[in-house]
Design an enzyme around this catalytic site. Structure first.
Site, PDB file in Angstrom:
ATOM      1  N   THR A   1      -6.182  13.066   4.991  1.00 42.91           N
ATOM      2  CA  THR A   1      -7.319  12.434   4.334  1.00 42.91           C
ATOM      3  C   THR A   1      -8.634  13.055   4.787  1.00 42.91           C
ATOM      4  O   THR A   1      -8.753  13.494   5.920  1.00 42.91           O
ATOM      5  CB  THR A   1      -7.308  10.938   4.696  1.00 42.91           C
ATOM      6  OG1 THR A   1      -6.192  10.341   4.051  1.00 42.91           O
ATOM      7  CG2 THR A   1      -8.566  10.229   4.276  1.00 42.91           C
TER       8      THR A   1
ATOM      9  N   ARG B   1       2.791   4.136  -4.518  1.00 46.30           N
ATOM     10  CA  ARG B   1       2.281   3.690  -3.216  1.00 46.30           C
ATOM     11  C   ARG B   1       0.772   3.953  -3.116  1.00 46.30           C
ATOM     12  O   ARG B   1       0.290   5.016  -3.458  1.00 46.30           O
ATOM     13  CB  ARG B   1       3.017   4.442  -2.108  1.00 46.30           C
ATOM     14  CG  ARG B   1       2.537   4.122  -0.679  1.00 46.30           C
ATOM     15  CD  ARG B   1       1.505   5.100  -0.200  1.00 46.30           C
ATOM     16  NE  ARG B   1       1.211   4.914   1.235  1.00 46.30           N
ATOM     17  CZ  ARG B   1       0.227   5.538   1.867  1.00 46.30           C
ATOM     18  NH1 ARG B   1      -0.549   6.375   1.230  1.00 46.30           N
ATOM     19  NH2 ARG B   1       0.021   5.327   3.149  1.00 46.30           N
ATOM     20  N   ILE B   2       0.043   2.991  -2.661  1.00 49.90           N
ATOM     21  CA  ILE B   2      -1.386   3.166  -2.441  1.00 49.90           C
ATOM     22  C   ILE B   2      -1.665   2.929  -0.964  1.00 49.90           C
ATOM     23  O   ILE B   2      -1.167   1.966  -0.371  1.00 49.90           O
ATOM     24  CB  ILE B   2      -2.202   2.208  -3.333  1.00 49.90           C
ATOM     25  CG1 ILE B   2      -2.038   2.642  -4.803  1.00 49.90           C
ATOM     26  CG2 ILE B   2      -3.680   2.205  -2.945  1.00 49.90           C
ATOM     27  CD1 ILE B   2      -2.580   1.659  -5.813  1.00 49.90           C
ATOM     28  N   GLY B   3      -2.434   3.825  -0.373  1.00 51.41           N
ATOM     29  CA  GLY B   3      -2.713   3.729   1.062  1.00 51.41           C
ATOM     30  C   GLY B   3      -3.987   2.967   1.348  1.00 51.41           C
ATOM     31  O   GLY B   3      -4.514   2.227   0.507  1.00 51.41           O
ATOM     32  N   ASP B   4      -4.489   3.168   2.554  1.00 52.13           N
ATOM     33  CA  ASP B   4      -5.684   2.444   2.998  1.00 52.13           C
ATOM     34  C   ASP B   4      -6.979   3.033   2.443  1.00 52.13           C
ATOM     35  O   ASP B   4      -7.979   2.317   2.300  1.00 52.13           O
ATOM     36  CB  ASP B   4      -5.764   2.460   4.528  1.00 52.13           C
ATOM     37  CG  ASP B   4      -5.842   3.887   5.069  1.00 52.13           C
ATOM     38  OD1 ASP B   4      -5.045   4.745   4.627  1.00 52.13           O
ATOM     39  OD2 ASP B   4      -6.705   4.152   5.917  1.00 52.13           O
TER      40      ASP B   4
ATOM     41  N   THR C   1      -8.480   7.688   8.821  1.00 47.31           N
ATOM     42  CA  THR C   1      -7.369   8.571   8.461  1.00 47.31           C
ATOM     43  C   THR C   1      -6.185   8.249   9.359  1.00 47.31           C
ATOM     44  O   THR C   1      -6.343   8.058  10.559  1.00 47.31           O
ATOM     45  CB  THR C   1      -7.728  10.060   8.606  1.00 47.31           C
ATOM     46  OG1 THR C   1      -6.529  10.833   8.389  1.00 47.31           O
ATOM     47  CG2 THR C   1      -8.291  10.412   9.974  1.00 47.31           C
ATOM     48  N   GLY C   2      -5.006   8.164   8.762  1.00 45.12           N
ATOM     49  CA  GLY C   2      -3.826   7.864   9.566  1.00 45.12           C
ATOM     50  C   GLY C   2      -2.755   7.199   8.724  1.00 45.12           C
ATOM     51  O   GLY C   2      -2.782   7.276   7.497  1.00 45.12           O
ATOM     52  N   SER C   3      -1.834   6.527   9.394  1.00 41.36           N
ATOM     53  CA  SER C   3      -0.714   5.866   8.722  1.00 41.36           C
ATOM     54  C   SER C   3      -1.265   4.659   7.963  1.00 41.36           C
ATOM     55  O   SER C   3      -1.465   3.591   8.534  1.00 41.36           O
ATOM     56  CB  SER C   3       0.325   5.442   9.755  1.00 41.36           C
ATOM     57  OG  SER C   3      -0.307   4.826  10.865  1.00 41.36           O
ATOM     58  N   GLY C   4      -1.508   4.863   6.675  1.00 37.48           N
ATOM     59  CA  GLY C   4      -2.272   3.912   5.878  1.00 37.48           C
ATOM     60  C   GLY C   4      -1.795   2.473   5.917  1.00 37.48           C
ATOM     61  O   GLY C   4      -2.613   1.543   5.944  1.00 37.48           O
TER      62      GLY C   4
HETATM   63  N1  ASP Z   1      -4.511   7.204   5.359  1.00 40.20           N
HETATM   64  C1  ASP Z   1      -3.949   8.023   4.329  1.00 40.20           C
HETATM   65  C2  ASP Z   1      -2.938   7.242   3.551  1.00 40.20           C
HETATM   66  O1  ASP Z   1      -2.233   6.449   4.138  1.00 40.20           O
HETATM   67  C3  ASP Z   1      -3.304   9.240   4.828  1.00 40.20           C
HETATM   68  C4  ASP Z   1      -4.177  10.138   5.644  1.00 40.20           C
HETATM   69  O2  ASP Z   1      -5.022   9.659   6.397  1.00 40.20           O
HETATM   70  O3  ASP Z   1      -4.003  11.351   5.549  1.00 40.20           O
HETATM   71  O4  ASP Z   1      -2.816   7.458   2.363  1.00 40.20           O
END
Ligand code: ASP
Length: 326
Positions: free
Chosen positions: A193, A221-224, A244-247
C-alpha cells in the site's frame, strides 16, 4: 497568505519483511530516489501554500504511477488473477472523506476517491458503481491489464501454490521468490500500500491511501485502506494517519481512528498513540505493518512492527529524508 505553520509531508510505500535475497545498493537506491522525488514534489506544493489535501493526493498519485509500489500500475493480483484496487482520502478540516473499493479500470484510484469526497453525497463507492462514477467524472479509465506486471503475476503463482493470502510476515519463507526479487523488502511478505499525510501552512491536516490489496486475496475482499477510520483518517484536532499492513487486523482495531482517539480522549502524544496502536493493539490481534502520522503541531510518527517500511518525509524546506529499515 499568512504562514502560521511549517508544512510537513510524509509518505509510505508499504511495510514488510527484509528480503532473503541480497539487495544491492543500486536496488535500494531506486526506492530511496523514488521516495525522495515524490516527497519533494509534495513539499514544493506545500511551500507554495497548497492544501494538505492537495499535497497528500499528489504524493499518492505519484506513488500509484511508480511501478516500484503496489498501487495503481504494479498492483498485486487477486486469487483469480485479477486486480481490485482500493483508495481513500480524508480532509482533517471538514472531516470530509471519499473512498473507492474493488475497482479495476480507474487509472489513478486516489483521484476517484478525491472525486467522491468532492461530490459529497457518499463516502465509499465500490465496484461497478464506483467505476461508473469515475467515468462520469471524466477520470482516465484503462484496461485492467494496465495494472499488471510480470513480477506481480509470478508473485501470485508462488503465493497461490501455498494456499495462503499473504497477510503474514512470519509466514512460510518463500526463498525462491526472494531470489527473483529486486526489492529490499521481500515482495511476497511485503504490504505494498502507498499513503501520504500532510500538514499545510494553514494548519490543516489530510491523509490519503491507495492499494492493490493483498496478493491472492479472495475476489471481493476489501482491506483497511479505503475504510475511513481503519487505514485512513484525518482530523485537524488531532492527526492525519495512513496505514499499511495486514488489513483485516487494522480494520478490527480501527487503527487510524484509534491513533486520533487516544490523542483526543486520553491526551496521548502522537508518539504514544502510534506506539500503542502499532506495538500493542495490532500485535495483540496478529496485525503486522505500520503507519505514518502527522499531528497538528507538525510532530511526525513513522511507526511499524515489521522489519521495514518504505517511507520518506520533509519538514518546511528541509531536504527530504527517506528510509526503508528501522
Ligand atoms: N493494508 C492493505 C490491505 O490490507 C495492504 C497493504 O498495506 O499493502 O489491503
Amino acid at each position: 497568505m499568512t504562514q502560521t505553520h511549517v508544512p510537513v509531508i510524509a509518505i509510505h510505500g508499504g511495510a514488510g519483511t527484509i528480503s532473503a535475497a541480497t539487495t544491492s545498493a543500486e536496488q535500494a537506491q531506486a526506492y530511496h530516489d523514488a521516495l525522495k522525488n515524490i516527497v519533494a514534489a509534495a513539499q514544493a506544493m506545500l511551500l507554495k501554500g497548497a492544501s494538505a489535501l492537495d499535497a497528500a493526493c499528489l504524493a499518492v498519485e505519484l506513488l500509484e504511477e511508480c511501478p516500484l509500489f503496489n498501487a495503481g500500475h504494479g498492483a498485486v493480483f487477486t486469487h483469480d488473477e485479477t486486480h481490485e484496487l482500493d483508495a481513500a482520502v480524508m480532509d482533517g478540516t471538514t472531516l470530509a472523506a471519499g473512498a473507492i473499493a474493488g475497482v479495476c479500470h480507474i487509472r489513478r484510484p486516489v483521484r476517484a476517491a478525491r472525486a467522491v469526497l468532492e461530490d459529497g453525497a457518499h463516502v465509499l463507492l465500490a465496484g461497478a458503481g464506483a467505476e461508473t462514477f469515475a467515468r462520469e467524472r471524466g477520470l482516465e479509465m484503462v484496461e485492467p491489464s494496465f495494472f499488471s506486471t510480470e513480477a506481480r503475476r509470478q508473485q501470485l503463482y508462488r503465493v497461490r501454490g501455498t494456499g495462503r493470502v499473504v497477510t503474514d510476515h512470519e509466514g512460510a519463507t518463500m526463498a525462491a521468490a526472494a531470489a527473483a526479487t529486486p526489492s529490499p523488502l521481500d515482495e511476497d511478505k511485503k504490504f505494498g500500500t502507498v499513503g501520504a499525510v500532510a500538514l499545510d501552512m494553514h494548519g490543516h491536516l489530510a491523509a490519503a491511501t491507495s492499494t492493490g490489496g493483498m496478493t491472492n486475496k479472495r475476489v471481493g475482499r476489501i482491506g483497511d485502506s479505503p475504510l475511513i477510520g481503519a487505514g485512513t483518517y484525518a482530523d485537524d484536532r488531532t492527526a492525519a494517519v495512513s496505514c499499511t499492513g495486514s488489513g483485516e487486523m487494522f480494520i478490527r482495531v480501527a487503527a487510524a481512528y484509534d491513533v486520533c482517539a487516544r490523542m483526543a480522549y486520553g491526551g496521548a502524544t502522537l508518539e504514544a498513540a502510534t506506539h500503542a496502536v502499532v506495538q500493542q493493539s495490532l500485535p495483540a490481534v496478529g496485525g503486522s505493518g505500520g503507519l505514518i502520522a502527522v499531528d497538528r503541531h507538525g510532530n511526525l510518527s513513522l511507526a511499524f512492527n515489521s522489519e521495514g517500511m518504505y517511507r520518506g518525509h520533509a519538514r518546511g524546506n528541509e531536504a527530504p529524508l527517506t528510509a526503508i529499515f528501522a
